[in-house]
Design a protein around this motif. Structure first.
Motif, PDB file in Angstrom:
ATOM      1  N   ASP A  36      15.060  -1.214  -9.118  1.00  0.00           N
ATOM      2  CA  ASP A  36      14.218  -1.654  -7.997  1.00  0.00           C
ATOM      3  C   ASP A  36      13.721  -3.085  -8.247  1.00  0.00           C
ATOM      4  O   ASP A  36      13.837  -3.967  -7.368  1.00  0.00           O
ATOM      5  CB  ASP A  36      13.034  -0.675  -7.880  1.00  0.00           C
ATOM      6  CG  ASP A  36      12.233  -0.806  -6.604  1.00  0.00           C
ATOM      7  OD1 ASP A  36      12.662  -1.547  -5.693  1.00  0.00           O
ATOM      8  OD2 ASP A  36      11.180  -0.143  -6.505  1.00  0.00           O
ATOM      9  N   ALA A  38      15.013  -5.288 -10.282  1.00  0.00           N
ATOM     10  CA  ALA A  38      16.157  -6.210 -10.316  1.00  0.00           C
ATOM     11  C   ALA A  38      16.617  -6.564  -8.896  1.00  0.00           C
ATOM     12  O   ALA A  38      16.910  -7.727  -8.583  1.00  0.00           O
ATOM     13  CB  ALA A  38      17.305  -5.584 -11.112  1.00  0.00           C
ATOM     14  N   SER A 117      22.485   4.838 -10.370  1.00  0.00           N
ATOM     15  CA  SER A 117      22.258   6.246 -10.667  1.00  0.00           C
ATOM     16  C   SER A 117      20.790   6.559 -10.368  1.00  0.00           C
ATOM     17  O   SER A 117      19.901   6.297 -11.170  1.00  0.00           O
ATOM     18  CB  SER A 117      22.599   6.534 -12.136  1.00  0.00           C
ATOM     19  OG  SER A 117      22.249   7.856 -12.447  1.00  0.00           O
ATOM     20  N   VAL A 118      20.551   7.134  -9.192  1.00  0.00           N
ATOM     21  CA  VAL A 118      19.187   7.366  -8.696  1.00  0.00           C
ATOM     22  C   VAL A 118      18.473   8.413  -9.563  1.00  0.00           C
ATOM     23  O   VAL A 118      19.075   9.442  -9.928  1.00  0.00           O
ATOM     24  CB  VAL A 118      19.250   7.844  -7.222  1.00  0.00           C
ATOM     25  CG1 VAL A 118      17.854   8.179  -6.694  1.00  0.00           C
ATOM     26  CG2 VAL A 118      19.931   6.798  -6.338  1.00  0.00           C
ATOM     27  N   THR A 159      25.371   6.839 -19.092  1.00  0.00           N
ATOM     28  CA  THR A 159      25.411   7.016 -17.630  1.00  0.00           C
ATOM     29  C   THR A 159      26.834   6.871 -17.124  1.00  0.00           C
ATOM     30  O   THR A 159      27.313   7.667 -16.312  1.00  0.00           O
ATOM     31  CB  THR A 159      24.467   6.000 -16.955  1.00  0.00           C
ATOM     32  OG1 THR A 159      23.164   6.161 -17.513  1.00  0.00           O
ATOM     33  CG2 THR A 159      24.400   6.207 -15.459  1.00  0.00           C
TER      34      THR A 159
HETATM   35  N1  AR6 Z   1      21.866  -2.330 -11.965  1.00  0.00           N
HETATM   36  C1  AR6 Z   1      22.302  -1.053 -12.036  1.00  0.00           C
HETATM   37  N2  AR6 Z   1      21.597  -0.062 -12.624  1.00  0.00           N
HETATM   38  C2  AR6 Z   1      20.407  -0.397 -13.180  1.00  0.00           C
HETATM   39  C3  AR6 Z   1      19.877  -1.700 -13.150  1.00  0.00           C
HETATM   40  C4  AR6 Z   1      20.663  -2.702 -12.502  1.00  0.00           C
HETATM   41  N3  AR6 Z   1      20.258  -3.967 -12.418  1.00  0.00           N
HETATM   42  N4  AR6 Z   1      18.660  -1.698 -13.777  1.00  0.00           N
HETATM   43  C5  AR6 Z   1      18.445  -0.417 -14.199  1.00  0.00           C
HETATM   44  N5  AR6 Z   1      19.492   0.350 -13.853  1.00  0.00           N
HETATM   45  P1  AR6 Z   1      15.415   3.394 -12.580  1.00  0.00           P
HETATM   46  P2  AR6 Z   1      14.612   5.826 -11.121  1.00  0.00           P
HETATM   47  C6  AR6 Z   1      19.711   1.783 -14.076  1.00  0.00           C
HETATM   48  O1  AR6 Z   1      14.333   3.617 -13.587  1.00  0.00           O
HETATM   49  O2  AR6 Z   1      14.831   6.666 -12.312  1.00  0.00           O
HETATM   50  C7  AR6 Z   1      11.230   1.945 -10.425  1.00  0.00           C
HETATM   51  O3  AR6 Z   1      10.084   1.413 -11.018  1.00  0.00           O
HETATM   52  C8  AR6 Z   1      18.881   2.495 -15.118  1.00  0.00           C
HETATM   53  O4  AR6 Z   1      19.372   2.233 -16.435  1.00  0.00           O
HETATM   54  O5  AR6 Z   1      15.619   2.009 -12.063  1.00  0.00           O
HETATM   55  O6  AR6 Z   1      15.110   6.303  -9.779  1.00  0.00           O
HETATM   56  C9  AR6 Z   1      11.003   2.360  -8.968  1.00  0.00           C
HETATM   57  O7  AR6 Z   1      10.087   1.492  -8.328  1.00  0.00           O
HETATM   58  C10 AR6 Z   1      19.119   3.947 -14.713  1.00  0.00           C
HETATM   59  O8  AR6 Z   1      20.392   4.387 -15.181  1.00  0.00           O
HETATM   60  O9  AR6 Z   1      15.194   4.315 -11.261  1.00  0.00           O
HETATM   61  C11 AR6 Z   1      10.469   3.740  -9.105  1.00  0.00           C
HETATM   62  O10 AR6 Z   1       9.088   3.753  -9.359  1.00  0.00           O
HETATM   63  C12 AR6 Z   1      19.173   3.869 -13.179  1.00  0.00           C
HETATM   64  O11 AR6 Z   1      19.392   2.477 -12.875  1.00  0.00           O
HETATM   65  C13 AR6 Z   1      11.206   4.293 -10.301  1.00  0.00           C
HETATM   66  O12 AR6 Z   1      11.564   3.172 -11.094  1.00  0.00           O
HETATM   67  C14 AR6 Z   1      17.904   4.313 -12.477  1.00  0.00           C
HETATM   68  O13 AR6 Z   1      16.758   3.931 -13.225  1.00  0.00           O
HETATM   69  C15 AR6 Z   1      12.482   5.000  -9.886  1.00  0.00           C
HETATM   70  O14 AR6 Z   1      13.044   5.594 -11.022  1.00  0.00           O
END
Ligand code: AR6
Length: 175
Positions: A36, A38, A117-118, A159
């Motif tokens: 988010d 990024a 990966s949500v 992942t």
């Molecule tokens: N590109 C692709 N994947 C990524 C990137 C990227 N630039 N950065 C991280 N990931 P997360 P959630 C991966 O925590 O679990 C936020 O604060 C990461 O390694 O981003 O759905 C929101 O505002 C993991 O595999 O999302 C919410 O509060 C995947 O993306 C909360 O986090 C999801 O990790 C949502 O948590």
């Protein structure tokens, strides 16, 4: 015809082929860390302002904005569930987040859609459980829409491996 599934390793904000990029947001839609953070950094401030006018988003739902400086035309912000042990409808909510994301992307006219990966980062959903749900749900939801390709951007080895295994299951196809 079923959509093509492509698995990629790395940063979703570098995608230069997708029409719509899916964001793993929280229900405020006002930004956060992980993917988010990024996406908002790469897209620019105007997207946060647009998000502010959407009035939040329920878990399992999705809402679209423009994509600012990203190469894509749309960002679809979805809210996956926080993992609370597995007995709180987390699997259904995750499937709903993927399904709604595909529906909203299709309404935007997207042909190629990129997903992270949500829920498997900060939200703690076990990726080995999440990956088969993700693959199965997006392929089923895309069937009968103009969506041609679904591009999963996987950020780390574990992942990527979970999604690669899921894509080999019945209903999934390796990219
Ligand atoms: N590109 C692709 N994947 C990524 C990137 C990227 N630039 N950065 C991280 N990931 P997360 P959630 C991966 O925590 O679990 C936020 O604060 C990461 O390694 O981003 O759905 C929101 O505002 C993991 O595999 O999302 C919410 O509060 C995947 O993306 C909360 O986090 C999801 O990790 C949502 O948590």
């Amino acid at each position: 015809m079923s959509a093509k599934l492509t698995l990629l390793r790395g940063d979703i904000t570098t995608d230069d082929r997708a029409d719509a990029i899916i964001n793993a947001a929280n229900s405020s839609l006002m930004g956060g860390g992980g993917v988010d953070g990024a996406i908002h950094r790469a897209a620019g401030r105007e997207i946060l302002e647009e998000c502010g006018r959407l009035g939040g988003c329920a878990t399992g739902d999705a809402k679209a904005t423009g994509a600012g400086r990203l190469a894509a035309r749309h960002i679809v912000h979805t809210v996956g569930p926080v993992w609370r042990g597995g007995d709180h409808a987390e699997e259904d909510q995750l499937a709903s987040a993927y399904r709604r994301s595909i529906e909203v992307a299709a309404e935007c006219g997207a042909r190629r859609v990129a997903f992270p990966s949500v829920s498997t980062g900060v939200y703690g959903f076990p990726v080995r459980l999440a990956a088969p749900i993700a693959v199965r749900t997006v392929l089923a939801a895309a069937a009968g829409t103009p969506i041609e390709e679904i591009r999963f951007w996987l950020f780390d080895d574990a992942t990527y491996a979970a999604f690669a295994d899921a894509a080999r299951l019945p209903g999934g196809r390796p990219g």
